[in-house]
Design an enzyme around this catalytic site. Sequence first.
Site, PDB file in Angstrom:
ATOM      1  N   ASN A  41       0.845  -1.200   0.000  1.00  0.00           N
ATOM      2  CA  ASN A  41       0.000   0.000   0.000  1.00  0.00           C
ATOM      3  C   ASN A  41       0.879   1.248   0.000  1.00  0.00           C
ATOM      4  OD1 ASN A  41       0.594  -0.859   2.692  1.00  0.00           O
ATOM      5  ND2 ASN A  41      -1.101   0.314   3.537  1.00  0.00           N
ATOM      6  N   GLU A  59       0.466   5.252   0.492  1.00  0.00           N
ATOM      7  CA  GLU A  59      -0.452   6.299   0.933  1.00  0.00           C
ATOM      8  C   GLU A  59      -0.068   7.662   0.368  1.00  0.00           C
ATOM      9  OE1 GLU A  59      -0.705   5.815   5.221  1.00  0.00           O
ATOM     10  OE2 GLU A  59      -1.964   4.034   4.939  1.00  0.00           O
ATOM     11  N   CYS A 107      -4.059   0.604  -2.544  1.00  0.00           N
ATOM     12  CA  CYS A 107      -3.942  -0.598  -1.715  1.00  0.00           C
ATOM     13  C   CYS A 107      -2.907  -1.554  -2.291  1.00  0.00           C
ATOM     14  CB  CYS A 107      -5.277  -1.324  -1.643  1.00  0.00           C
ATOM     15  SG  CYS A 107      -6.559  -0.466  -0.728  1.00  0.00           S
ATOM     16  N   GLU A 165      -3.151  -4.744  -2.750  1.00  0.00           N
ATOM     17  CA  GLU A 165      -3.707  -5.720  -3.696  1.00  0.00           C
ATOM     18  C   GLU A 165      -3.738  -5.157  -5.105  1.00  0.00           C
ATOM     19  OE1 GLU A 165      -4.832  -4.774  -0.780  1.00  0.00           O
ATOM     20  OE2 GLU A 165      -6.215  -6.202   0.105  1.00  0.00           O
ATOM     21  N   CYS A 189     -10.175  -4.810   0.748  1.00  0.00           N
ATOM     22  CA  CYS A 189     -11.267  -3.827   0.847  1.00  0.00           C
ATOM     23  C   CYS A 189     -12.235  -4.022  -0.323  1.00  0.00           C
ATOM     24  CB  CYS A 189     -10.720  -2.402   0.872  1.00  0.00           C
ATOM     25  SG  CYS A 189     -10.240  -1.762  -0.750  1.00  0.00           S
ATOM     26  N   CYS A 240     -10.934  -3.135  -3.821  1.00  0.00           N
ATOM     27  CA  CYS A 240      -9.997  -4.132  -4.360  1.00  0.00           C
ATOM     28  C   CYS A 240     -10.733  -5.383  -4.811  1.00  0.00           C
ATOM     29  CB  CYS A 240      -8.933  -4.490  -3.333  1.00  0.00           C
ATOM     30  SG  CYS A 240      -7.706  -3.185  -3.149  1.00  0.00           S
TER      31      CYS A 240
END
Length: 143
Positions: free
Chosen positions: A47, A49, A58, A60, A91, A94
């Site tokens: 991830n 940010e 993210c 994934e 999430c 994703c």
Amino acid sequence: MPKRITEGDLALLAFAREVQGRAYVPYSNFRVGAAVYAGGEIFQGVNVENAAYGSTICAERAAAMAAITAGYTDIEAIAVCGDSESPCVPCGACRQFLAEFDPTMRVIMGGKTDAVDVMRLDELLPEAFVRGYLDEDTGEDEE
Ligand code: THU
């Protein structure tokens, strides 16, 4: 329904865990690593940010992007490892992103303990919006 965990699942999860330390997480400090198995190869992601929080990517999706960039869209499995006590689930965004490539892919989930969950993506996201719906557009409502 949780699935039996294979050696391959644990190997893919190890690749996710290996890369977790490279997550760029100055805001949440929640590190996530992911590993995609596609075309017989492994692609990792973390991830990343951003000060504009909504621009965060993210792990994934980062891993899936790496696979696709290398020319592999046939994603068989993805492992995700987060900083949570219980195995970290992908999430909602994703899940939808991954369903584009194969709603039946295997999702291997891990956290800070040895606990591992394995599910099929379509168990995590039933009724994903997929390409078939676009094919059902008859165009009749167009001018
Ligand atoms: N995050 C992921 O990378 N994958 C998930 O499935 C859940 C959330 C990241 C996004 C953000 O950087 C941090 O975890 C906290 O939400």
